[in-house]
Write a protein that holds these residues in place. Structure first.
Motif, PDB file in Angstrom:
ATOM      1  N   ASP A  17       0.864  -1.185   0.000  1.00 21.49           N
ATOM      2  CA  ASP A  17       0.000   0.000   0.000  1.00 21.49           C
ATOM      3  C   ASP A  17       0.895   1.228   0.000  1.00 21.49           C
ATOM      4  OD1 ASP A  17      -1.930   2.116   0.795  1.00 21.49           O
ATOM      5  OD2 ASP A  17      -3.256   0.411   1.181  1.00 21.49           O
ATOM      6  N   ILE A  22      -2.299   3.981   6.073  1.00 24.02           N
ATOM      7  CA  ILE A  22      -2.747   2.591   6.053  1.00 24.02           C
ATOM      8  C   ILE A  22      -1.646   1.671   6.544  1.00 24.02           C
ATOM      9  CG2 ILE A  22      -3.486   0.686   4.580  1.00 24.02           C
ATOM     10  CD1 ILE A  22      -5.649   2.722   5.066  1.00 24.02           C
ATOM     11  N   ASP A  61      -3.308  -3.427  -1.842  1.00 19.87           N
ATOM     12  CA  ASP A  61      -4.160  -2.346  -2.333  1.00 19.87           C
ATOM     13  C   ASP A  61      -4.126  -2.367  -3.856  1.00 19.87           C
ATOM     14  OD1 ASP A  61      -5.757  -0.020  -2.329  1.00 19.87           O
ATOM     15  OD2 ASP A  61      -3.977   1.229  -2.547  1.00 19.87           O
ATOM     16  N   LEU A  87      -7.255  -5.191  -0.175  1.00 24.02           N
ATOM     17  CA  LEU A  87      -7.825  -4.147   0.676  1.00 24.02           C
ATOM     18  C   LEU A  87      -7.909  -2.890  -0.177  1.00 24.02           C
ATOM     19  CD1 LEU A  87      -5.644  -4.659   3.910  1.00 24.02           C
ATOM     20  CD2 LEU A  87      -7.806  -5.768   3.321  1.00 24.02           C
ATOM     21  N   SER A  88      -9.108  -2.482  -0.545  1.00 25.43           N
ATOM     22  CA  SER A  88      -9.224  -1.400  -1.520  1.00 25.43           C
ATOM     23  C   SER A  88     -10.434  -0.518  -1.253  1.00 25.43           C
ATOM     24  CB  SER A  88      -9.323  -2.001  -2.935  1.00 25.43           C
ATOM     25  OG  SER A  88      -9.487  -0.979  -3.902  1.00 25.43           O
ATOM     26  N   VAL A  89     -10.323   0.748  -1.678  1.00 30.25           N
ATOM     27  CA  VAL A  89     -11.459   1.659  -1.596  1.00 30.25           C
ATOM     28  C   VAL A  89     -12.412   1.444  -2.770  1.00 30.25           C
ATOM     29  CG1 VAL A  89     -10.186   3.434  -0.349  1.00 30.25           C
ATOM     30  CG2 VAL A  89     -10.200   3.460  -2.857  1.00 30.25           C
ATOM     31  N   THR A 109     -13.353  -4.135   1.390  1.00 31.10           N
ATOM     32  CA  THR A 109     -13.445  -2.732   0.990  1.00 31.10           C
ATOM     33  C   THR A 109     -13.117  -1.835   2.175  1.00 31.10           C
ATOM     34  OG1 THR A 109     -15.178  -3.297  -0.611  1.00 31.10           O
ATOM     35  CG2 THR A 109     -14.958  -0.990  -0.011  1.00 31.10           C
ATOM     36  N   LYS A 110     -12.240  -0.850   1.951  1.00 31.24           N
ATOM     37  CA  LYS A 110     -11.917   0.126   2.995  1.00 31.24           C
ATOM     38  C   LYS A 110     -13.094   1.087   3.165  1.00 31.24           C
ATOM     39  CE  LYS A 110      -7.008   0.230   1.628  1.00 31.24           C
ATOM     40  NZ  LYS A 110      -5.941   1.099   1.080  1.00 31.24           N
ATOM     41  N   PRO A 111     -13.406   1.502   4.397  1.00 33.91           N
ATOM     42  CA  PRO A 111     -12.821   1.024   5.662  1.00 33.91           C
ATOM     43  C   PRO A 111     -13.398  -0.334   6.047  1.00 33.91           C
ATOM     44  CG  PRO A 111     -14.549   2.611   6.122  1.00 33.91           C
ATOM     45  CD  PRO A 111     -14.428   2.551   4.620  1.00 33.91           C
TER      46      PRO A 111
END
Length: 234
Positions: A17, A22, A61, A87-89, A109-111
C-alpha cells in the motif's frame, strides 16, 4: 522495499500500500507478536518483495502508483499460490470480480473492521497450510466428508444431485474464499456456460434448500453481491 518488523519465525505478511496512514494502521493492528510484517509501496516493489521474502500472505491495495493491483496479482499467480487479500477503496462489483478472477483469495473494501480483517487472515493462512487434499468440512450442523462423498445437516444425511455435490465440493475446497460467478461456472459447467449465470443461481438455491437451516437466511453459503459466493469457514 519490504521491511521486516517481527521475528522471521512468525507468519510473514507482506503489506502492499502506498498510503503511509494505512501502513501505520496495519502495523498497529498486526504487529502484536502474531505476524512478521514486511512492506512495499509500489507494484514493482511488491513483486520483488514477494520473491525475496516469500510471504505467507499478501495484503494488497489495488491503487498503486506504478502497476494496477490486478496486474500485480496476475504476475504473482504466474509462480506463487500465496494467499492474497485485497484491501481497496474500490467498491464497484467489476473491480472485485477482476481482482478475484485474477487470483485474489479475498476482497475487503476500505474502511473495514479489524475483527473481520483478522478473521479473513486466519482463514487464508489456515487454508494455505492445510495438508489434506480431501478434508472433512464441519461448520455448525453441516458436515461434508469429501473422501466418503457424504453430506449431513443436523445429523441427517443429505441427498444431492451429482451437480449439486460438485458445486458443494468446489465451495468446500475453497472454504473462506470468495469464488466469482465465472470461476464457478467455468469449473462446474465449462466455458460455454459463462454467459448463463441463472444456472448457477438455480443450483445454489437448490443446494441451500437442502443444507441450510433457513434458506432465506443462509448460514453456510454466503452471497457476495454481484461477485459470487463464499462458503463459511468458521
Amino acid at each position: 522495499m519490504a521491511n521486516e518488523l517481527n521475528s522471521a519465525n512468525l507468519p510473514r505478511i507482506l503489506v502492499v500500500d502506498d498510503e503511509a496512514a494505512i501502513q501505520r494502521f496495519l502495523q498497529t493492528v498486526l504487529d502484536a507478536g502474531e505476524f512478521s510484517l514486511h512492506r512495499a509501496e509500489t507494484g514493482h516493489a511488491a513483486l520483488a518483495a514477494a520473491a525475496a521474502v516469500r510471504p505467507d500472505l499478501i495484503l494488497l491495495d489495488l491503487g498503486l502508483p506504478d502497476l494496477d493491483g490486478v496486474e500485480v496479482i496476475r504476475r504473482i499467480r504466474e509462480w506463487s499460490p500465496v494467499p492474497i487479500i485485497v484491501l481497496s477503496v474500490r467498491e464497484r462489483e467489476d473491480d472485485k470480480v477482476r481482482a478475484l478472477d485474477a487470483g485474489a483469495d479475498d476482497y475487503l473494501t476500505k474502511p473495514f473492521g479489524i475483527a473481520e480483517l483478522l478473521a479473513r487472515i486466519r482463514v487464508a493462512l489456515r487454508r494455505s497450510v492445510q495438508q489434506a487434499p480431501e478434508p472433512v468440512y464441519r461448520v455448525g450442523e453441516l458436515e461434508v466428508d469429501l473422501p466418503r462423498r457424504r453430506v449431513t445437516a443436523a445429523g441427517a444425511e443429505v441427498q444431492l444431485t451429482p451437480t449439486e455435490y460438485e458445486l458443494l465440493r468446489l465451495l468446500v475446497t475453497h472454504a473462506g474464499k470468495v469464488l466469482t460467478h465465472s470461476q464457478i461456472l467455468r469449473q462446474i459447467w465449462g466455458v460455454v456456460y459463462l454467459e448463463q449465470p441463472h444456472v448457477l443461481r438455480v443450483n445454489i438455491s437448490n443446494l441451500r434448500r437442502k443444507i441450510e437451516p433457513d434458506p432465506a437466511r443462509p448460514r453456510y453459503i454466503l452471497t457476495e453481491p454481484g461477485v459470487g459466493y463464499r462458503l463459511r469457514a468458521e
